[in-house]
Design a protein around this motif. Structure first.
Motif, PDB file in Angstrom:
ATOM      1  N   THR A 434       0.859  -1.175  -0.171  1.00 33.83           N
ATOM      2  CA  THR A 434       0.023  -0.003  -0.004  1.00 33.83           C
ATOM      3  C   THR A 434       0.883   1.233  -0.036  1.00 33.83           C
ATOM      4  O   THR A 434       0.702   2.230  -0.938  1.00 33.83           O
ATOM      5  CB  THR A 434      -0.879   0.045   1.308  1.00 33.83           C
ATOM      6  OG1 THR A 434      -1.852  -0.990   1.075  1.00 33.83           O
ATOM      7  CG2 THR A 434      -1.779   1.248   1.266  1.00 33.83           C
ATOM      8  N   MET A 435       1.909   1.317   0.802  1.00 32.10           N
ATOM      9  CA  MET A 435       2.887   2.584   0.907  1.00 32.10           C
ATOM     10  C   MET A 435       3.589   2.635  -0.173  1.00 32.10           C
ATOM     11  O   MET A 435       3.803   3.800  -0.761  1.00 32.10           O
ATOM     12  CB  MET A 435       3.494   2.363   1.945  1.00 32.10           C
ATOM     13  CG  MET A 435       2.941   2.429   3.567  1.00 32.10           C
ATOM     14  SD  MET A 435       1.554   3.723   3.706  1.00 32.10           S
ATOM     15  CE  MET A 435       2.779   5.045   4.074  1.00 32.10           C
ATOM     16  N   HIS A 436       4.259   1.513  -0.994  1.00 31.07           N
ATOM     17  CA  HIS A 436       4.763   1.522  -2.090  1.00 31.07           C
ATOM     18  C   HIS A 436       4.075   2.219  -3.215  1.00 31.07           C
ATOM     19  O   HIS A 436       4.570   3.132  -3.870  1.00 31.07           O
ATOM     20  CB  HIS A 436       5.576   0.335  -2.460  1.00 31.07           C
ATOM     21  CG  HIS A 436       6.647   0.029  -1.751  1.00 31.07           C
ATOM     22  ND1 HIS A 436       7.524  -0.890  -2.093  1.00 31.07           N
ATOM     23  CD2 HIS A 436       7.240   0.465  -0.432  1.00 31.07           C
ATOM     24  CE1 HIS A 436       8.535  -0.982  -1.004  1.00 31.07           C
ATOM     25  NE2 HIS A 436       8.031  -0.172   0.030  1.00 31.07           N
ATOM     26  N   THR A 437       2.894   1.659  -3.303  1.00 31.40           N
ATOM     27  CA  THR A 437       2.088   1.982  -4.485  1.00 31.40           C
ATOM     28  C   THR A 437       1.615   3.801  -4.402  1.00 31.40           C
ATOM     29  O   THR A 437       1.466   4.145  -5.205  1.00 31.40           O
ATOM     30  CB  THR A 437       0.827   1.031  -4.492  1.00 31.40           C
ATOM     31  OG1 THR A 437       1.144  -0.247  -4.638  1.00 31.40           O
ATOM     32  CG2 THR A 437      -0.063   1.561  -5.845  1.00 31.40           C
ATOM     33  N   ALA A 438       1.305   3.795  -3.164  1.00 33.14           N
ATOM     34  CA  ALA A 438       0.690   5.235  -2.967  1.00 33.14           C
ATOM     35  C   ALA A 438       1.888   6.300  -3.327  1.00 33.14           C
ATOM     36  O   ALA A 438       1.354   7.423  -3.916  1.00 33.14           O
ATOM     37  CB  ALA A 438       0.248   5.475  -1.688  1.00 33.14           C
TER      38      ALA A 438
END
Length: 478
Positions: A434-438
């Motif tokens: 989630t953090m990487h994609t965002a």
């Protein structure tokens, strides 16, 4: 007198106004017409409550709030804080940030926030329980809580204990509701909580900043080497978020050179061990006086130290027009909600500092809360169905490879390869993804618009576009 009153009122509404300023700054880079933008920006429902609670031999009238900022997706989601600084403006601002935060990290919730205007230190656990249960009953009365309506979570001054009181009160008032455990997140694991929730926000801060530090172009522009190892980090706040962020940076090889708390700051250019500092605080009541560290004259001096990464993980507006020119950090990761004012943003953007905004970076908590909510709706623990199957399959594949090659792996490697994902493994994996994609979505938006000068504006553009698209798909606007 009137002028002083107006000034006080202006200061009182500063936080929500700051959020609106950031929104308006970003709105010009979106395709949405004025009416839709006004709807996205507005708080849909504000519930202000006053209720009596007996405290000792007297009765206290407690002031509390629950704000649902957006209904573009349901349920609404947001924490409940206990603080004597709670006011309507603050809760509205935090609810708005929750809407944008959920949109950026692709969590399907509308934003909400709650607050009870008390200092929890002034009350016994029994009195806090009475206040929490009464607050929950008031939310139930007005349909401001429920697994498909509005799902609270911990925030400043609250934790698993308060969430378990909320759950119990809700279930007693809604007996037989099959998905009732999804009415609140941040619960103890024994009551439907999810493993990994406690450290989620701090771990999300680490994942987001680590990914940024791996972007070679950005690091080159800042004059830094890619990666976390060796980077000098300053963390303000040793609460749950700040402690875990510092801990993960320390374990990854960064130098946590300064830790800042409300009562002081400690500095060591060779690095501090957050676990040792936390132990010292538990023993003495303060981080000040920690061995092998220098205590700074003012705790705010720590914000102005020469460092690579500054992580404000305390309260809002700690970096403002007055101290922003003195900030020497090359990257600022907003672990707290609203630690920078719009004026500080402008100053730091001109200096070339990369500010990773709160509405993305501290979304680890709501992301793992989403996982907990899904767990409560599915009524099964993550990993329960597949863990043993995966382990058996991994052992079988490893055995076949060893037989074909005639070589054996070490026992340590065998255990690692055979390991099937448990709940906490899956939660960490989902949070990291989630953090990487965002981060890359926000960064791409930043690179796409040449007139956007900071990542906060890019993050708002991402959020506005997603919320606007949701309203459009709902067919609300003819």
């Amino acid at each position: 007198m009137a002028k002083a009153k107006a000034l006080a009122q202006e200061q009182h509404y500063n936080f929500f106004h700051s959020v609106e300023q950031s929104f308006d700054k970003a709105a010009q880079f979106t395709k949405w017409e004025k009416g839709i933008l006004e709807q996205i920006k507005a708080c849909n429902a504000v519930y202000r409550i006053k209720f009596p609670v007996r405290v000792g031999n007297s009765i206290d009238v407690i002031e509390a709030y629950r704000v649902q900022h957006s209904h573009h997706k349901l349920p609404c989601k947001g924490g409940i804080r206990f603080s004597d600084e709670v006011n309507q403006d603050e809760v509205m601002a935090l609810a708005a940030l929750m809407t944008y935060k959920c949109a950026i990290v692709n969590v399907p919730f509308g934003g909400a926030k709650g607050g009870i205007k008390i200092n929890p230190r002034n009350y016994t656990p029994f009195q806090l329980e009475n206040i929490t249960r009464r607050y929950t009953a008031e939310l139930v009365k007005k349909n401001f809580i429920g697994p498909g309506i509005d799902v609270p979570a911990p925030d400043y001054g609250t934790g698993e204990r308060e969430m378990s009181w909320i759950l119990d009160t809700y279930m007693s008032l809604r007996p037989g509701e099959i998905d009732g455990y999804g009415c609140v997140t941040g619960k103890p694991v024994s009551q439907g909580g999810v493993r990994g929730r406690t450290e989620a926000t701090g771990l999300g801060v680490f994942y987001g900043l680590r990914e940024l530090c791996n972007v070679k172009e950005d690091m080159k522009r800042l004059g830094l080497e890619p990666g976390i190892e060796g980077k000098k980090v300053v963390v303000q706040g040793m609460g749950n978020v700040g402690y875990h962020a510092a801990k993960y940076f320390h374990e990854a090889g960064a130098k946590v050179i300064c830790l800042i708390e409300w009562d002081g700051a400690i500095f060591n250019p060779k690095g501090l061990n957050p676990d040792a500092v936390l132990k010292h605080r538990k023993e003495t009541g303060s981080i000040v006086g920690f061995p092998d560290a220098k205590s700074l004259k003012k705790n705010t001096d720590g914000l102005e130290l020469e460092c690579d990464i500054l992580i404000p993980a305390a309260l809002e507006n700690v970096i403002h027009a007055g101290n922003a020119p003195k900030i020497k950090a090359k990257i600022i990761g907003e672990a707290a909600n609203g630690p920078l004012t719009p004026e500080a943003d402008e100053v730091l953007a001109k200096k070339g500092v990369i500010v990773v905004p709160d509405m993305f970076l501290n979304a680890g908590g709501v992301t793992v809360s989403y996982f907990e909510w899904l767990k409560n709706l599915s009524h099964v623990r993550y990993g329960r169905l597949g863990k043993r199957f995966d382990e058996n399959m991994n052992i079988h594949i490893l055995g076949q490879i060893e037989e074909l090659t005639g070589k054996k792996v070490s026992e340590k490697e065998r255990k690692f390869i055979a390991h099937g994902a448990d709940e906490v493994d899956l939660v960490y994996s989902g949070l990291e993804e989630t953090m990487h994609t965002a981060l890359h979505e926000v960064r791409e938006k930043f690179m796409e618009h040449k007139k956007i000068r900071d990542m906060r504006t890019a993050a708002y553009v991402c959020a506005i576009d997603k919320v606007g698209a949701a309203y459009e798909q709902l067919g609300i606007f003819p």
